[in-house]
Design a protein around this motif. Sequence first.
Motif, PDB file in Angstrom:
ATOM      1  N   GLU A 101       0.843  -1.193   0.000  1.00 21.37           N
ATOM      2  CA  GLU A 101       0.000   0.000   0.000  1.00 21.37           C
ATOM      3  C   GLU A 101       0.880   1.246   0.000  1.00 21.37           C
ATOM      4  OE1 GLU A 101      -2.690  -0.333   3.293  1.00 21.37           O
ATOM      5  OE2 GLU A 101      -4.062  -1.612   2.141  1.00 21.37           O
ATOM      6  N   CYS A 102       0.414   2.293  -0.673  1.00 26.76           N
ATOM      7  CA  CYS A 102       1.296   3.453  -0.823  1.00 26.76           C
ATOM      8  C   CYS A 102       0.580   4.791  -0.636  1.00 26.76           C
ATOM      9  CB  CYS A 102       1.986   3.414  -2.188  1.00 26.76           C
ATOM     10  SG  CYS A 102       0.963   3.951  -3.561  1.00 26.76           S
ATOM     11  N   ALA A 103       1.401   5.790  -0.372  1.00 27.62           N
ATOM     12  CA  ALA A 103       1.020   7.200  -0.485  1.00 27.62           C
ATOM     13  C   ALA A 103       1.702   7.682  -1.755  1.00 27.62           C
ATOM     14  CB  ALA A 103       1.496   7.992   0.730  1.00 27.62           C
ATOM     15  N   ALA A 104       0.930   8.253  -2.668  1.00 28.74           N
ATOM     16  CA  ALA A 104       1.455   8.520  -3.999  1.00 28.74           C
ATOM     17  C   ALA A 104       1.291   9.978  -4.398  1.00 28.74           C
ATOM     18  CB  ALA A 104       0.773   7.625  -5.025  1.00 28.74           C
ATOM     19  N   THR A 105       2.127  10.377  -5.336  1.00 28.64           N
ATOM     20  CA  THR A 105       1.949  11.612  -6.075  1.00 28.64           C
ATOM     21  C   THR A 105       2.195  11.305  -7.539  1.00 28.64           C
ATOM     22  OG1 THR A 105       2.528  13.960  -6.225  1.00 28.64           O
ATOM     23  CG2 THR A 105       4.344  12.425  -5.840  1.00 28.64           C
ATOM     24  N   VAL A 106       1.584  12.089  -8.416  1.00 23.80           N
ATOM     25  CA  VAL A 106       1.640  11.814  -9.853  1.00 23.80           C
ATOM     26  C   VAL A 106       1.992  13.097 -10.597  1.00 23.80           C
ATOM     27  CG1 VAL A 106       0.351  10.990 -11.863  1.00 23.80           C
ATOM     28  CG2 VAL A 106      -0.170  10.070  -9.590  1.00 23.80           C
ATOM     29  N   GLY A 107       2.928  13.001 -11.545  1.00 18.87           N
ATOM     30  CA  GLY A 107       3.237  14.175 -12.360  1.00 18.87           C
ATOM     31  C   GLY A 107       4.476  13.965 -13.204  1.00 18.87           C
ATOM     32  N   THR A 108       4.833  14.983 -13.975  1.00 15.30           N
ATOM     33  CA  THR A 108       6.037  14.907 -14.800  1.00 15.30           C
ATOM     34  C   THR A 108       7.273  15.365 -14.031  1.00 15.30           C
ATOM     35  OG1 THR A 108       5.578  17.117 -15.688  1.00 15.30           O
ATOM     36  CG2 THR A 108       4.756  15.231 -16.937  1.00 15.30           C
ATOM     37  N   PHE A 109       7.115  16.282 -13.088  1.00 14.68           N
ATOM     38  CA  PHE A 109       8.205  16.745 -12.221  1.00 14.68           C
ATOM     39  C   PHE A 109       9.411  17.230 -13.021  1.00 14.68           C
ATOM     40  CE2 PHE A 109       5.574  13.911  -9.738  1.00 14.68           C
ATOM     41  CZ  PHE A 109       5.365  14.638  -8.580  1.00 14.68           C
ATOM     42  N   ASP A 110       9.160  17.929 -14.119  1.00 12.23           N
ATOM     43  CA  ASP A 110      10.266  18.431 -14.933  1.00 12.23           C
ATOM     44  C   ASP A 110      10.990  19.551 -14.191  1.00 12.23           C
ATOM     45  OD1 ASP A 110      11.943  18.653 -17.157  1.00 12.23           O
ATOM     46  OD2 ASP A 110      10.713  20.245 -18.034  1.00 12.23           O
ATOM     47  N   GLY A 111      12.275  19.369 -13.993  1.00 15.10           N
ATOM     48  CA  GLY A 111      13.083  20.348 -13.276  1.00 15.10           C
ATOM     49  C   GLY A 111      13.318  20.008 -11.823  1.00 15.10           C
ATOM     50  N   VAL A 112      12.415  19.194 -11.240  1.00 11.25           N
ATOM     51  CA  VAL A 112      12.497  18.868  -9.805  1.00 11.25           C
ATOM     52  C   VAL A 112      12.845  20.145  -9.030  1.00 11.25           C
ATOM     53  CG1 VAL A 112      13.338  17.205  -8.097  1.00 11.25           C
ATOM     54  CG2 VAL A 112      13.317  16.572 -10.512  1.00 11.25           C
ATOM     55  N   HIS A 113      11.984  21.130  -9.135  1.00 11.03           N
ATOM     56  CA  HIS A 113      12.207  22.438  -8.517  1.00 11.03           C
ATOM     57  C   HIS A 113      11.643  22.477  -7.091  1.00 11.03           C
ATOM     58  CE1 HIS A 113       7.984  23.304  -9.271  1.00 11.03           C
ATOM     59  NE2 HIS A 113       8.153  23.098 -10.577  1.00 11.03           N
ATOM     60  N   PRO A 114      11.812  23.578  -6.355  1.00 14.67           N
ATOM     61  CA  PRO A 114      11.367  23.635  -4.961  1.00 14.67           C
ATOM     62  C   PRO A 114       9.878  23.371  -4.763  1.00 14.67           C
ATOM     63  CG  PRO A 114      12.935  25.381  -5.364  1.00 14.67           C
ATOM     64  CD  PRO A 114      12.654  24.754  -6.700  1.00 14.67           C
ATOM     65  N   GLY A 115       9.040  23.724  -5.748  1.00 14.27           N
ATOM     66  CA  GLY A 115       7.623  23.397  -5.636  1.00 14.27           C
ATOM     67  C   GLY A 115       7.401  21.901  -5.603  1.00 14.27           C
ATOM     68  N   HIS A 116       8.136  21.181  -6.438  1.00  8.63           N
ATOM     69  CA  HIS A 116       8.064  19.719  -6.423  1.00  8.63           C
ATOM     70  C   HIS A 116       8.573  19.162  -5.095  1.00  8.63           C
ATOM     71  CE1 HIS A 116       8.574  20.018 -11.056  1.00  8.63           C
ATOM     72  NE2 HIS A 116       7.307  19.940 -10.761  1.00  8.63           N
ATOM     73  N   LEU A 117       9.672  19.712  -4.621  1.00  8.90           N
ATOM     74  CA  LEU A 117      10.263  19.201  -3.380  1.00  8.90           C
ATOM     75  C   LEU A 117       9.367  19.466  -2.179  1.00  8.90           C
ATOM     76  CD1 LEU A 117      13.995  20.201  -3.981  1.00  8.90           C
ATOM     77  CD2 LEU A 117      12.923  17.961  -4.289  1.00  8.90           C
ATOM     78  N   LYS A 118       8.651  20.585  -2.196  1.00  6.75           N
ATOM     79  CA  LYS A 118       7.686  20.874  -1.136  1.00  6.75           C
ATOM     80  C   LYS A 118       6.600  19.803  -1.099  1.00  6.75           C
ATOM     81  CE  LYS A 118       4.508  24.523   0.443  1.00  6.75           C
ATOM     82  NZ  LYS A 118       3.963  25.875   0.149  1.00  6.75           N
ATOM     83  N   LEU A 119       6.123  19.432  -2.274  1.00 12.86           N
ATOM     84  CA  LEU A 119       5.095  18.390  -2.370  1.00 12.86           C
ATOM     85  C   LEU A 119       5.654  17.043  -1.910  1.00 12.86           C
ATOM     86  CD1 LEU A 119       2.730  17.915  -5.415  1.00 12.86           C
ATOM     87  CD2 LEU A 119       3.887  15.968  -4.407  1.00 12.86           C
ATOM     88  N   ILE A 120       6.859  16.717  -2.359  1.00 16.68           N
ATOM     89  CA  ILE A 120       7.471  15.434  -1.993  1.00 16.68           C
ATOM     90  C   ILE A 120       7.703  15.349  -0.487  1.00 16.68           C
ATOM     91  CG2 ILE A 120       9.611  14.085  -2.196  1.00 16.68           C
ATOM     92  CD1 ILE A 120       9.665  15.054  -5.174  1.00 16.68           C
ATOM     93  N   ASN A 121       8.144  16.447   0.116  1.00 14.89           N
ATOM     94  CA  ASN A 121       8.359  16.443   1.570  1.00 14.89           C
ATOM     95  C   ASN A 121       7.060  16.169   2.322  1.00 14.89           C
ATOM     96  OD1 ASN A 121      11.092  16.940   1.309  1.00 14.89           O
ATOM     97  ND2 ASN A 121      10.886  19.154   1.510  1.00 14.89           N
ATOM     98  N   ARG A 122       5.964  16.743   1.827  1.00 13.11           N
ATOM     99  CA  ARG A 122       4.670  16.489   2.476  1.00 13.11           C
ATOM    100  C   ARG A 122       4.256  15.025   2.274  1.00 13.11           C
ATOM    101  NH1 ARG A 122       1.840  15.957   6.452  1.00 13.11           N
ATOM    102  NH2 ARG A 122      -0.408  15.745   6.081  1.00 13.11           N
ATOM    103  N   LEU A 123       4.525  14.490   1.079  1.00  8.12           N
ATOM    104  CA  LEU A 123       4.216  13.086   0.811  1.00  8.12           C
ATOM    105  C   LEU A 123       4.986  12.174   1.766  1.00  8.12           C
ATOM    106  CD1 LEU A 123       2.907  10.926  -1.124  1.00  8.12           C
ATOM    107  CD2 LEU A 123       5.046  11.038  -2.424  1.00  8.12           C
ATOM    108  N   VAL A 124       6.245  12.475   1.981  1.00  8.10           N
ATOM    109  CA  VAL A 124       7.072  11.666   2.880  1.00  8.10           C
ATOM    110  C   VAL A 124       6.540  11.739   4.311  1.00  8.10           C
ATOM    111  CG1 VAL A 124       9.368  11.467   3.908  1.00  8.10           C
ATOM    112  CG2 VAL A 124       9.132  11.775   1.430  1.00  8.10           C
ATOM    113  N   GLU A 125       6.160  12.926   4.744  1.00 11.51           N
ATOM    114  CA  GLU A 125       5.576  13.084   6.090  1.00 11.51           C
ATOM    115  C   GLU A 125       4.315  12.241   6.235  1.00 11.51           C
ATOM    116  OE1 GLU A 125       4.749  17.172   6.673  1.00 11.51           O
ATOM    117  OE2 GLU A 125       6.857  17.795   6.832  1.00 11.51           O
TER     118      GLU A 125
END
Length: 305
Positions: free
Chosen positions: A15-39
């Motif tokens: 079972e997972c917690a997921a996010t979906v997208g292209t994440f082109d650039g892996v910029h701070p907006g992406h990292l903010k989302l990823i950090n919340r996903l990890v939490e």
Amino acid sequence: MEIIRGLEHLRPGTECAATVGTFDGVHPGHLKLINRLVELGSAKGLCTTLVTFYPHPKLVVGGKNVRLLTTIEEKIELLGKTKLQRMVIIPFDRSFSKLSYEQFVRDILIDKLKTRALVIGYDHAFGRNREGNYERLKEMGSRLGFSVERVEPFRLNDRIVGSTLIRETLAAGRVDEAARMLQRLYTISGRVVHGSARGKLLHFPTANVEVDNENKLIPADGVYAVDVYHKGRSYKGMLNIGCRPTFKNGKQHVIEVHIIDFNENIYDQTITIAFKKRLRDEKKFESKEALIKQLEKDRAESLKL
């Protein structure tokens, strides 16, 4: 981070917690989302999973003029520095592009990935015609048993930092501004190929670079101060993008870099170039001596950065 190329390679039952997208650039907006996903994944005991697509969907359905901030290899490297547990890369083709968001959620997020929590960006939508927006996903979540959380954008100087803005900034040559948005220097990688050897005659030998990916965004023409990475070492350099108008038959568009205090044969080897600052426009000089004088100024400025 585990890399899974294709849904057929998923391990059943996780079972997972997921996010979906292209994440082109892996910029701070992406990292903010990823950090919340990890939490969220950590709190719920779920496998944190980023779902992305290859090739970039716009290359399949949007034409060939899309310029990307990150190749799939660069994206894997950057995401590998986060605390994500898993990255799932789904092959994207025209058939896949016709999936509705309901089919994507049911068949992939629920049936295959066992998604129990979904985290999306503030403007995210997916599925055919981008119909899968936040409100519709919330409604599906309430029926199918998964939560949906939306993360607000990352802002810099009251502007929302996104891939499109970064692309526009790089295309205009403002590489230092783009670096502030990315919170790292923008890079390209490529193989060193044989050129005209004019730089050597000017006592500024250059490495001509053939970029690895034809869809990689190249900053605007001009002269740049850069860092050059080769075999784990970094060097200062000055780079020209353009057609070398001082010389006859200067119509071929080239990327050439003078690596300062470097004298190795690196033909057919790969180097990575990190853009620090645009120094000036490319221009035509009246004489070889005038060009050399300007190159000396460019080198002095590059050494300061």
